[in-house]
Design a protein around this motif. Structure first.
Motif, PDB file in Angstrom:
ATOM      1  N   VAL B 136      -6.679 -67.706  -9.880  1.00  0.00           N
ATOM      2  CA  VAL B 136      -7.684 -68.095 -10.855  1.00  0.00           C
ATOM      3  C   VAL B 136      -8.103 -66.878 -11.679  1.00  0.00           C
ATOM      4  O   VAL B 136      -8.234 -66.950 -12.902  1.00  0.00           O
ATOM      5  CB  VAL B 136      -8.897 -68.748 -10.162  1.00  0.00           C
ATOM      6  N   GLU B 137      -8.269 -65.734 -11.015  1.00  0.00           N
ATOM      7  CA  GLU B 137      -8.606 -64.487 -11.721  1.00  0.00           C
ATOM      8  C   GLU B 137      -7.535 -64.166 -12.757  1.00  0.00           C
ATOM      9  O   GLU B 137      -7.829 -63.812 -13.897  1.00  0.00           O
ATOM     10  CB  GLU B 137      -8.668 -63.297 -10.747  1.00  0.00           C
ATOM     11  N   LEU B 138      -6.271 -64.294 -12.315  1.00  0.00           N
ATOM     12  CA  LEU B 138      -5.155 -63.994 -13.215  1.00  0.00           C
ATOM     13  C   LEU B 138      -5.175 -64.908 -14.429  1.00  0.00           C
ATOM     14  O   LEU B 138      -5.035 -64.477 -15.569  1.00  0.00           O
ATOM     15  CB  LEU B 138      -3.827 -64.146 -12.458  1.00  0.00           C
ATOM     16  N   PHE B 139      -5.382 -66.182 -14.160  1.00  0.00           N
ATOM     17  CA  PHE B 139      -5.403 -67.160 -15.241  1.00  0.00           C
ATOM     18  C   PHE B 139      -6.530 -66.849 -16.221  1.00  0.00           C
ATOM     19  O   PHE B 139      -6.334 -66.843 -17.434  1.00  0.00           O
ATOM     20  CB  PHE B 139      -5.573 -68.553 -14.659  1.00  0.00           C
ATOM     21  N   GLU B 140      -7.700 -66.541 -15.672  1.00  0.00           N
ATOM     22  CA  GLU B 140      -8.835 -66.214 -16.542  1.00  0.00           C
ATOM     23  C   GLU B 140      -8.563 -64.955 -17.349  1.00  0.00           C
ATOM     24  O   GLU B 140      -8.881 -64.873 -18.523  1.00  0.00           O
ATOM     25  CB  GLU B 140     -10.111 -66.057 -15.707  1.00  0.00           C
ATOM     26  N   ALA B 141      -7.945 -63.963 -16.686  1.00  0.00           N
ATOM     27  CA  ALA B 141      -7.652 -62.706 -17.377  1.00  0.00           C
ATOM     28  C   ALA B 141      -6.697 -62.948 -18.538  1.00  0.00           C
ATOM     29  O   ALA B 141      -6.914 -62.484 -19.655  1.00  0.00           O
ATOM     30  CB  ALA B 141      -7.062 -61.698 -16.400  1.00  0.00           C
ATOM     31  N   ILE B 142      -5.629 -63.700 -18.288  1.00  0.00           N
ATOM     32  CA  ILE B 142      -4.648 -63.924 -19.349  1.00  0.00           C
ATOM     33  C   ILE B 142      -5.235 -64.824 -20.432  1.00  0.00           C
ATOM     34  O   ILE B 142      -5.017 -64.612 -21.612  1.00  0.00           O
ATOM     35  CB  ILE B 142      -3.323 -64.476 -18.780  1.00  0.00           C
TER      36      ILE B 142
END
Ligand SMILES: [Ca+2]
Ligand SMILES: [Ca+2]
Lengths: 235, 235
Positions: B136-142
Protein backbone atom coordinates in the motif's frame (compact mmCIF):
# COMPACT_ATOMS: atom_id res chain seq x y z
CA UNK A 1 -4.26 -11.78 17.29
CA UNK A 2 -7.44 -11.61 15.26
CA UNK A 3 -8.99 -8.67 13.39
CA UNK A 4 -12.34 -7.09 14.20
CA UNK A 5 -14.35 -5.78 11.22
CA UNK A 6 -16.98 -3.24 12.29
CA UNK A 7 -19.72 -2.92 9.70
CA UNK A 8 -20.61 -5.49 7.04
CA UNK A 9 -21.68 -3.21 4.21
CA UNK A 10 -20.06 -2.96 0.79
CA UNK A 11 -16.63 -2.18 2.22
CA UNK A 12 -16.73 -4.52 5.22
CA UNK A 13 -17.86 -7.51 3.17
CA UNK A 14 -14.98 -7.01 0.73
CA UNK A 15 -12.52 -6.94 3.66
CA UNK A 16 -14.02 -10.19 4.98
CA UNK A 17 -13.69 -11.83 1.55
CA UNK A 18 -10.04 -10.77 1.28
CA UNK A 19 -9.25 -11.93 4.82
CA UNK A 20 -10.82 -15.30 4.08
CA UNK A 21 -8.64 -15.72 1.01
CA UNK A 22 -5.54 -14.75 3.01
CA UNK A 23 -6.62 -17.07 5.85
CA UNK A 24 -6.68 -14.27 8.42
CA UNK A 25 -8.76 -14.85 11.56
CA UNK A 26 -11.48 -12.21 11.99
CA UNK A 27 -14.88 -11.47 13.53
CA UNK A 28 -17.55 -9.21 12.05
CA UNK A 29 -19.59 -6.89 14.30
CA UNK A 30 -22.79 -5.45 12.81
CA UNK A 31 -26.16 -4.32 14.21
CA UNK A 32 -28.16 -5.54 11.24
CA UNK A 33 -29.58 -9.06 11.57
CA UNK A 34 -29.65 -9.65 7.81
CA UNK A 35 -25.93 -8.83 7.57
CA UNK A 36 -25.16 -11.23 10.42
CA UNK A 37 -27.15 -13.96 8.65
CA UNK A 38 -25.11 -13.39 5.49
CA UNK A 39 -21.90 -13.68 7.52
CA UNK A 40 -22.97 -16.96 9.10
CA UNK A 41 -24.01 -18.37 5.71
CA UNK A 42 -20.51 -17.61 4.44
CA UNK A 43 -18.98 -19.27 7.48
CA UNK A 44 -17.70 -16.04 9.03
CA UNK A 45 -17.49 -15.52 12.78
CA UNK A 46 -20.02 -12.76 13.51
CA UNK A 47 -21.53 -10.86 16.44
CA UNK A 48 -24.75 -8.85 16.27
CA UNK A 49 -24.45 -5.60 18.20
CA UNK A 50 -23.49 -1.94 18.36
CA UNK A 51 -19.71 -1.65 17.97
CA UNK A 52 -19.63 1.76 19.65
CA UNK A 53 -20.36 -0.05 22.94
CA UNK A 54 -17.49 -1.23 25.11
CA UNK A 55 -19.21 -4.48 26.11
CA UNK A 56 -19.76 -5.46 22.46
CA UNK A 57 -16.13 -4.74 21.57
CA UNK A 58 -15.07 -6.78 24.60
CA UNK A 59 -17.31 -9.63 23.50
CA UNK A 60 -15.60 -9.45 20.10
CA UNK A 61 -12.32 -10.04 21.96
CA UNK A 62 -10.74 -6.62 21.59
CA UNK A 63 -8.28 -7.39 24.41
CA UNK A 64 -6.62 -10.02 22.21
CA UNK A 65 -7.14 -8.29 18.86
CA UNK A 66 -4.31 -6.81 16.85
CA UNK A 67 -6.38 -4.74 14.41
CA UNK A 68 -9.79 -3.09 14.21
CA UNK A 69 -11.22 -2.07 10.83
CA UNK A 70 -13.97 0.50 11.15
CA UNK A 71 -15.93 0.34 7.91
CA UNK A 72 -19.55 1.44 8.33
CA UNK A 73 -21.10 4.00 5.98
CA UNK A 74 -21.92 6.30 8.91
CA UNK A 75 -19.15 8.72 9.84
CA UNK A 76 -20.54 9.52 13.31
CA UNK A 77 -20.61 5.80 14.11
CA UNK A 78 -17.09 5.35 12.80
CA UNK A 79 -15.76 8.12 15.04
CA UNK A 80 -17.55 6.67 18.03
CA UNK A 81 -16.32 3.11 17.34
CA UNK A 82 -12.75 4.37 16.92
CA UNK A 83 -12.90 6.24 20.24
CA UNK A 84 -14.25 3.19 22.07
CA UNK A 85 -11.69 0.84 20.54
CA UNK A 86 -8.73 3.12 21.29
CA UNK A 87 -10.03 3.70 24.83
CA UNK A 88 -10.20 -0.05 25.45
CA UNK A 89 -6.76 -0.85 24.06
CA UNK A 90 -3.78 1.38 23.45
CA UNK A 91 -1.77 -1.14 21.45
CA UNK A 92 -4.10 -1.62 18.51
CA UNK A 93 -3.85 -0.87 14.79
CA UNK A 94 -7.04 0.97 13.84
CA UNK A 95 -7.95 1.59 10.20
CA UNK A 96 -11.04 3.74 9.77
CA UNK A 97 -13.25 4.76 6.85
CA UNK A 98 -14.15 8.42 6.32
CA UNK A 99 -17.06 9.07 4.00
CA UNK A 100 -16.76 12.85 4.17
CA UNK A 101 -13.57 14.88 4.01
CA UNK A 102 -14.11 16.68 7.32
CA UNK A 103 -14.29 13.30 9.11
CA UNK A 104 -10.66 12.44 8.38
CA UNK A 105 -9.22 14.74 11.05
CA UNK A 106 -11.79 13.63 13.61
CA UNK A 107 -10.99 9.96 13.09
CA UNK A 108 -7.29 10.73 13.58
CA UNK A 109 -8.08 12.61 16.79
CA UNK A 110 -10.26 9.71 17.92
CA UNK A 111 -7.24 7.43 17.66
CA UNK A 112 -7.21 5.89 14.17
CA UNK A 113 -3.76 4.97 12.81
CA UNK A 114 -4.91 5.09 9.20
CA UNK A 115 -7.90 6.87 7.75
CA UNK A 116 -9.13 6.37 4.23
CA UNK A 117 -11.93 7.62 2.07
CA UNK A 118 -13.51 5.41 -0.60
CA UNK A 119 -13.94 8.50 -2.77
CA UNK A 120 -10.39 9.82 -2.49
CA UNK A 121 -8.95 6.38 -3.22
CA UNK A 122 -11.27 5.85 -6.18
CA UNK A 123 -10.33 9.23 -7.60
CA UNK A 124 -6.63 8.38 -7.34
CA UNK A 125 -7.32 4.99 -8.83
CA UNK A 126 -9.29 6.28 -11.82
CA UNK A 127 -6.71 9.00 -12.49
CA UNK A 128 -3.83 6.52 -12.32
CA UNK A 129 -5.64 4.20 -14.74
CA UNK A 130 -5.11 7.00 -17.27
CA UNK A 131 -1.50 7.97 -16.71
CA UNK A 132 -0.01 5.03 -14.78
CA UNK A 133 -1.98 1.94 -15.85
CA UNK A 134 0.86 -0.54 -15.27
CA UNK A 135 1.10 0.58 -11.64
CA UNK A 136 -2.58 -0.14 -11.17
CA UNK A 137 -2.09 -3.58 -12.74
CA UNK A 138 0.80 -4.26 -10.38
CA UNK A 139 -1.22 -3.16 -7.38
CA UNK A 140 -4.15 -5.34 -8.39
CA UNK A 141 -1.88 -8.30 -9.01
CA UNK A 142 -0.20 -8.05 -5.61
CA UNK A 143 -3.53 -7.38 -3.89
CA UNK A 144 -4.75 -10.61 -5.41
CA UNK A 145 -1.53 -12.51 -4.63
CA UNK A 146 -0.93 -13.29 -8.28
CA UNK A 147 2.73 -12.41 -8.62
CA UNK A 148 4.46 -15.65 -7.75
CA UNK A 149 6.92 -15.21 -4.91
CA UNK A 150 7.39 -11.49 -5.34
CA UNK A 151 7.06 -9.42 -2.17
CA UNK A 152 7.10 -5.82 -1.04
CA UNK A 153 8.54 -5.10 2.39
CA UNK A 154 9.12 -2.05 4.53
CA UNK A 155 12.37 -2.42 6.46
CA UNK A 156 13.58 -0.26 9.34
CA UNK A 157 17.33 -0.06 8.76
CA UNK A 158 19.74 -1.29 11.43
CA UNK A 159 22.33 1.32 12.52
CA UNK A 160 24.93 -0.98 10.95
CA UNK A 161 23.20 -1.25 7.54
CA UNK A 162 25.76 -0.65 4.80
CA UNK A 163 23.51 1.57 2.67
CA UNK A 164 23.40 4.23 5.41
CA UNK A 165 25.45 7.19 4.18
CA UNK A 166 24.84 6.32 0.51
CA UNK A 167 22.67 8.34 -1.85
CA UNK A 168 19.40 6.75 -3.01
CA UNK A 169 20.96 6.37 -6.46
CA UNK A 170 24.01 4.50 -5.18
CA UNK A 171 21.97 2.36 -2.82
CA UNK A 172 19.60 1.43 -5.65
CA UNK A 173 22.52 0.37 -7.83
CA UNK A 174 24.12 -1.65 -4.99
CA UNK A 175 20.90 -3.43 -4.14
CA UNK A 176 19.92 -4.21 -7.74
CA UNK A 177 22.92 -6.54 -7.90
CA UNK A 178 21.44 -8.38 -4.93
CA UNK A 179 18.07 -8.67 -6.68
CA UNK A 180 16.39 -6.05 -4.53
CA UNK A 181 14.70 -2.90 -5.87
CA UNK A 182 14.68 0.05 -3.50
CA UNK A 183 11.49 1.92 -4.25
CA UNK A 184 11.10 4.46 -1.47
CA UNK A 185 12.68 5.97 1.61
CA UNK A 186 10.74 6.75 4.77
CA UNK A 187 11.86 9.21 7.41
CA UNK A 188 9.86 10.12 10.54
CA UNK A 189 6.96 8.06 9.29
CA UNK A 190 6.48 9.59 5.87
CA UNK A 191 7.69 8.78 2.38
CA UNK A 192 10.25 11.31 1.16
CA UNK A 193 9.34 13.25 -1.93
CA UNK A 194 11.15 13.64 -5.24
CA UNK A 195 13.85 14.29 -6.25
CA UNK A 196 15.18 11.53 -4.05
CA UNK A 197 18.05 10.36 -6.23
CA UNK A 198 20.70 12.49 -4.49
CA UNK A 199 19.20 12.09 -1.06
CA UNK A 200 21.50 10.49 1.51
CA UNK A 201 20.13 7.59 3.54
CA UNK A 202 20.64 8.25 7.25
CA UNK A 203 20.32 6.38 10.56
CA UNK A 204 16.73 5.78 11.58
CA UNK A 205 15.41 5.66 8.01
CA UNK A 206 13.21 2.90 6.69
CA UNK A 207 13.19 1.64 3.11
CA UNK A 208 10.49 0.07 0.99
CA UNK A 209 11.90 -2.76 -1.14
CA UNK A 210 10.45 -5.10 -3.75
CA UNK A 211 11.90 -8.32 -5.05
CA UNK A 212 11.73 -12.10 -4.95
CA UNK A 213 11.06 -13.66 -1.57
CA UNK A 214 14.53 -15.21 -1.14
CA UNK A 215 16.38 -11.99 -1.98
CA UNK A 216 14.12 -9.86 0.21
CA UNK A 217 14.51 -12.26 3.12
CA UNK A 218 18.31 -12.10 2.75
CA UNK A 219 18.13 -8.31 2.59
CA UNK A 220 16.00 -8.16 5.73
CA UNK A 221 18.35 -10.33 7.74
CA UNK A 222 21.28 -8.16 6.70
CA UNK A 223 19.85 -4.68 7.03
CA UNK A 224 16.93 -4.84 9.40
CA UNK A 225 16.90 -3.24 12.88
CA UNK A 226 16.95 -5.54 15.93
CA UNK A 227 13.54 -4.50 17.26
CA UNK A 228 11.87 -5.24 13.95
CA UNK A 229 13.71 -8.55 13.58
CA UNK A 230 11.99 -9.73 16.71
CA UNK A 231 8.61 -8.80 15.26
CA UNK A 232 9.55 -10.55 12.02
CA UNK A 233 10.35 -13.78 13.87
CA UNK A 234 7.17 -13.64 15.93
CA UNK A 235 4.92 -13.66 12.87
CA UNK B 1 -6.03 14.09 -26.67
CA UNK B 2 -7.65 15.48 -23.52
CA UNK B 3 -9.68 13.69 -20.84
CA UNK B 4 -13.32 14.35 -20.04
CA UNK B 5 -14.34 14.01 -16.37
CA UNK B 6 -18.09 13.53 -15.98
CA UNK B 7 -19.23 14.48 -12.46
CA UNK B 8 -17.39 16.72 -10.04
CA UNK B 9 -18.31 15.08 -6.74
CA UNK B 10 -15.91 13.54 -4.25
CA UNK B 11 -14.42 11.16 -6.83
CA UNK B 12 -14.38 13.53 -9.80
CA UNK B 13 -12.71 16.35 -7.88
CA UNK B 14 -9.92 14.02 -6.75
CA UNK B 15 -9.35 12.98 -10.36
CA UNK B 16 -9.15 16.65 -11.39
CA UNK B 17 -6.62 17.38 -8.62
CA UNK B 18 -4.46 14.43 -9.69
CA UNK B 19 -4.64 15.40 -13.36
CA UNK B 20 -3.61 18.94 -12.51
CA UNK B 21 -0.56 17.68 -10.64
CA UNK B 22 0.34 15.43 -13.55
CA UNK B 23 -0.27 18.29 -16.01
CA UNK B 24 -2.90 16.37 -17.96
CA UNK B 25 -5.35 18.39 -20.05
CA UNK B 26 -8.96 17.79 -19.02
CA UNK B 27 -12.45 19.27 -18.98
CA UNK B 28 -15.09 18.71 -16.28
CA UNK B 29 -18.76 18.23 -17.21
CA UNK B 30 -21.30 18.64 -14.40
CA UNK B 31 -24.93 19.78 -14.18
CA UNK B 32 -24.53 21.53 -10.84
CA UNK B 33 -23.73 25.24 -11.02
CA UNK B 34 -21.96 25.29 -7.64
CA UNK B 35 -19.61 22.50 -8.82
CA UNK B 36 -18.84 24.40 -12.02
CA UNK B 37 -18.07 27.54 -9.97
CA UNK B 38 -15.63 25.51 -7.84
CA UNK B 39 -13.95 24.22 -11.01
CA UNK B 40 -13.53 27.70 -12.44
CA UNK B 41 -12.15 29.01 -9.13
CA UNK B 42 -9.52 26.28 -9.28
CA UNK B 43 -8.71 27.18 -12.85
CA UNK B 44 -10.19 24.01 -14.34
CA UNK B 45 -11.81 23.94 -17.76
CA UNK B 46 -15.49 23.17 -17.07
CA UNK B 47 -18.80 22.83 -18.88
CA UNK B 48 -22.21 22.96 -17.19
CA UNK B 49 -24.57 20.39 -18.64
CA UNK B 50 -25.97 16.86 -18.69
CA UNK B 51 -23.22 14.46 -19.81
CA UNK B 52 -25.74 11.85 -20.93
CA UNK B 53 -26.57 14.16 -23.86
CA UNK B 54 -24.69 13.81 -27.14
CA UNK B 55 -24.51 17.57 -27.76
CA UNK B 56 -22.92 18.21 -24.35
CA UNK B 57 -20.33 15.48 -24.91
CA UNK B 58 -19.63 16.95 -28.35
CA UNK B 59 -19.24 20.40 -26.81
CA UNK B 60 -16.72 18.86 -24.37
CA UNK B 61 -14.76 17.76 -27.44
CA UNK B 62 -15.35 14.01 -27.32
CA UNK B 63 -14.26 13.65 -30.97
CA UNK B 64 -10.70 14.60 -29.96
CA UNK B 65 -10.71 13.05 -26.48
CA UNK B 66 -8.66 10.00 -25.61
CA UNK B 67 -10.37 9.13 -22.31
CA UNK B 68 -13.69 9.64 -20.56
CA UNK B 69 -13.97 9.17 -16.79
CA UNK B 70 -17.53 8.62 -15.65
CA UNK B 71 -17.57 9.43 -11.95
CA UNK B 72 -20.99 10.59 -10.75
CA UNK B 73 -22.60 9.06 -7.66
CA UNK B 74 -25.64 8.02 -9.71
CA UNK B 75 -25.37 4.59 -11.34
CA UNK B 76 -28.19 5.16 -13.84
CA UNK B 77 -26.49 8.36 -15.02
CA UNK B 78 -23.15 6.60 -15.28
CA UNK B 79 -24.63 3.87 -17.48
CA UNK B 80 -26.31 6.45 -19.68
CA UNK B 81 -23.16 8.60 -20.01
CA UNK B 82 -21.09 5.52 -20.87
CA UNK B 83 -23.57 4.50 -23.58
CA UNK B 84 -23.57 7.99 -25.10
CA UNK B 85 -19.78 8.29 -25.04
CA UNK B 86 -19.23 4.87 -26.61
CA UNK B 87 -21.88 5.56 -29.22
CA UNK B 88 -20.16 8.84 -30.19
CA UNK B 89 -16.65 7.41 -30.41
CA UNK B 90 -15.47 3.85 -30.78
CA UNK B 91 -11.80 4.54 -30.07
CA UNK B 92 -12.08 5.84 -26.55
CA UNK B 93 -10.84 4.60 -23.18
CA UNK B 94 -13.81 4.74 -20.80
CA UNK B 95 -13.37 4.28 -17.05
CA UNK B 96 -16.65 4.17 -15.14
CA UNK B 97 -17.66 4.20 -11.49
CA UNK B 98 -20.14 1.61 -10.18
CA UNK B 99 -21.70 2.40 -6.83
CA UNK B 100 -23.66 -0.83 -6.61
CA UNK B 101 -22.40 -4.32 -7.47
CA UNK B 102 -25.10 -5.05 -10.05
CA UNK B 103 -24.07 -1.95 -12.03
CA UNK B 104 -20.65 -3.37 -12.91
CA UNK B 105 -21.95 -5.72 -15.62
CA UNK B 106 -24.23 -3.04 -17.05
CA UNK B 107 -21.38 -0.54 -17.39
CA UNK B 108 -19.32 -3.17 -19.22
CA UNK B 109 -22.23 -3.86 -21.56
CA UNK B 110 -22.64 -0.11 -22.09
CA UNK B 111 -19.06 0.04 -23.36
CA UNK B 112 -16.81 0.83 -20.39
CA UNK B 113 -13.24 -0.50 -20.66
CA UNK B 114 -12.70 -0.43 -16.92
CA UNK B 115 -15.29 -0.41 -14.16
CA UNK B 116 -14.51 0.23 -10.54
CA UNK B 117 -16.39 0.48 -7.31
CA UNK B 118 -15.24 2.84 -4.53
CA UNK B 119 -16.40 0.28 -1.99
CA UNK B 120 -14.67 -2.75 -3.50
CA UNK B 121 -11.41 -0.83 -3.83
CA UNK B 122 -11.63 0.52 -0.30
CA UNK B 123 -12.28 -2.95 1.05
CA UNK B 124 -9.18 -4.28 -0.76
CA UNK B 125 -7.21 -1.31 0.43
CA UNK B 126 -8.19 -1.64 4.10
CA UNK B 127 -7.55 -5.40 4.02
CA UNK B 128 -4.14 -4.94 2.40
CA UNK B 129 -3.20 -2.34 5.03
CA UNK B 130 -3.39 -5.25 7.46
CA UNK B 131 -1.51 -8.00 5.65
CA UNK B 132 0.45 -6.16 2.92
CA UNK B 133 1.14 -2.64 4.30
CA UNK B 134 4.36 -2.13 2.32
CA UNK B 135 2.46 -2.70 -0.93
CA UNK B 136 0.00 0.00 0.00
CA UNK B 137 2.90 2.35 0.81
CA UNK B 138 4.44 1.58 -2.57
CA UNK B 139 1.19 2.20 -4.37
CA UNK B 140 0.67 5.49 -2.56
CA UNK B 141 4.25 6.55 -3.27
CA UNK B 142 3.98 5.84 -6.99
CA UNK B 143 0.51 7.40 -7.16
CA UNK B 144 2.05 10.53 -5.70
CA UNK B 145 5.16 10.38 -7.92
CA UNK B 146 7.50 10.18 -4.94
CA UNK B 147 9.75 7.35 -6.00
CA UNK B 148 12.49 9.14 -7.91
CA UNK B 149 12.89 7.74 -11.40
CA UNK B 150 11.33 4.38 -10.72
CA UNK B 151 8.68 3.28 -13.21
CA UNK B 152 6.24 0.45 -13.78
CA UNK B 153 5.55 -0.54 -17.38
CA UNK B 154 3.41 -3.10 -19.16
CA UNK B 155 5.21 -4.41 -22.23
CA UNK B 156 3.77 -6.51 -25.03
CA UNK B 157 6.61 -8.87 -25.95
CA UNK B 158 8.01 -8.88 -29.47
CA UNK B 159 8.01 -12.34 -31.14
CA UNK B 160 11.81 -12.11 -31.01
CA UNK B 161 12.04 -11.32 -27.27
CA UNK B 162 14.63 -13.60 -25.68
CA UNK B 163 12.60 -14.41 -22.58
CA UNK B 164 9.95 -16.17 -24.69
CA UNK B 165 10.26 -19.88 -23.96
CA UNK B 166 11.74 -19.30 -20.51
CA UNK B 167 9.94 -20.00 -17.25
CA UNK B 168 8.92 -17.01 -15.13
CA UNK B 169 11.61 -17.99 -12.64
CA UNK B 170 14.39 -18.03 -15.25
CA UNK B 171 13.18 -14.83 -16.88
CA UNK B 172 13.09 -13.09 -13.51
CA UNK B 173 16.68 -14.14 -12.81
CA UNK B 174 17.85 -13.05 -16.27
CA UNK B 175 16.17 -9.66 -16.03
CA UNK B 176 17.31 -8.91 -12.49
CA UNK B 177 20.86 -8.73 -13.81
CA UNK B 178 19.65 -6.02 -16.18
CA UNK B 179 18.05 -4.10 -13.31
CA UNK B 180 14.51 -5.04 -14.26
CA UNK B 181 12.04 -6.81 -11.97
CA UNK B 182 9.44 -8.93 -13.73
CA UNK B 183 6.35 -8.76 -11.55
CA UNK B 184 3.56 -10.26 -13.57
CA UNK B 185 2.65 -12.01 -16.80
CA UNK B 186 -0.44 -11.18 -18.83
CA UNK B 187 -2.06 -13.49 -21.34
CA UNK B 188 -5.25 -12.71 -23.27
CA UNK B 189 -5.70 -9.55 -21.28
CA UNK B 190 -5.58 -10.96 -17.77
CA UNK B 191 -2.86 -11.41 -15.18
CA UNK B 192 -1.94 -15.06 -14.71
CA UNK B 193 -2.48 -16.53 -11.29
CA UNK B 194 -0.07 -18.24 -8.91
CA UNK B 195 1.94 -20.38 -8.93
CA UNK B 196 3.56 -18.70 -11.90
CA UNK B 197 7.19 -19.59 -11.20
CA UNK B 198 7.23 -22.61 -13.51
CA UNK B 199 5.01 -21.01 -16.12
CA UNK B 200 6.57 -20.69 -19.56
CA UNK B 201 6.40 -17.30 -21.27
CA UNK B 202 4.93 -17.67 -24.74
CA UNK B 203 4.45 -15.58 -27.88
CA UNK B 204 1.79 -12.92 -27.50
CA UNK B 205 2.29 -12.52 -23.75
CA UNK B 206 2.75 -9.17 -22.05
CA UNK B 207 4.85 -8.59 -18.95
CA UNK B 208 4.61 -6.03 -16.18
CA UNK B 209 8.06 -4.79 -15.16
CA UNK B 210 9.34 -2.37 -12.52
CA UNK B 211 12.72 -0.71 -12.33
CA UNK B 212 14.66 2.49 -12.84
CA UNK B 213 13.71 4.56 -15.89
CA UNK B 214 16.95 3.91 -17.84
CA UNK B 215 16.83 0.13 -17.37
CA UNK B 216 13.13 -0.07 -18.19
CA UNK B 217 13.61 2.02 -21.33
CA UNK B 218 16.43 -0.28 -22.44
CA UNK B 219 14.24 -3.30 -21.72
CA UNK B 220 11.37 -1.84 -23.74
CA UNK B 221 13.52 -1.15 -26.76
CA UNK B 222 14.85 -4.71 -26.67
CA UNK B 223 11.71 -6.71 -25.96
CA UNK B 224 8.74 -4.65 -27.04
CA UNK B 225 6.48 -5.56 -29.96
CA UNK B 226 6.63 -3.38 -33.09
CA UNK B 227 3.03 -2.12 -32.86
CA UNK B 228 3.53 -0.96 -29.30
CA UNK B 229 6.89 0.64 -30.14
CA UNK B 230 5.07 2.92 -32.51
CA UNK B 231 2.65 3.94 -29.75
CA UNK B 232 5.59 4.44 -27.40
CA UNK B 233 7.27 6.82 -29.82
CA UNK B 234 4.09 8.77 -30.51
CA UNK B 235 3.67 9.71 -26.85
CA1 LIG C 1 -1.16 -10.38 -1.71
CA1 LIG D 1 3.05 8.75 -10.50
Amino acid sequence: NHCIICGFGRVGSQIADDFTEEQKVFIVVDENEQNIQTCLQRGYLALQGDATRDDILREAGIEHARTVLVATDNDAHNISITLSARHLKRELFIVARANRDETKVKLKLAGANRVLSPYTISGHYMANLVYEPAMVELFEAIMQAETGDLVVEEVELAPTAKIIGQTMRDAQNTLLHQGVVLVALKRDGSILSTPTQRLVITRGDSVVVIGKLAQITAFCHKHMGAAQKQVFQEE
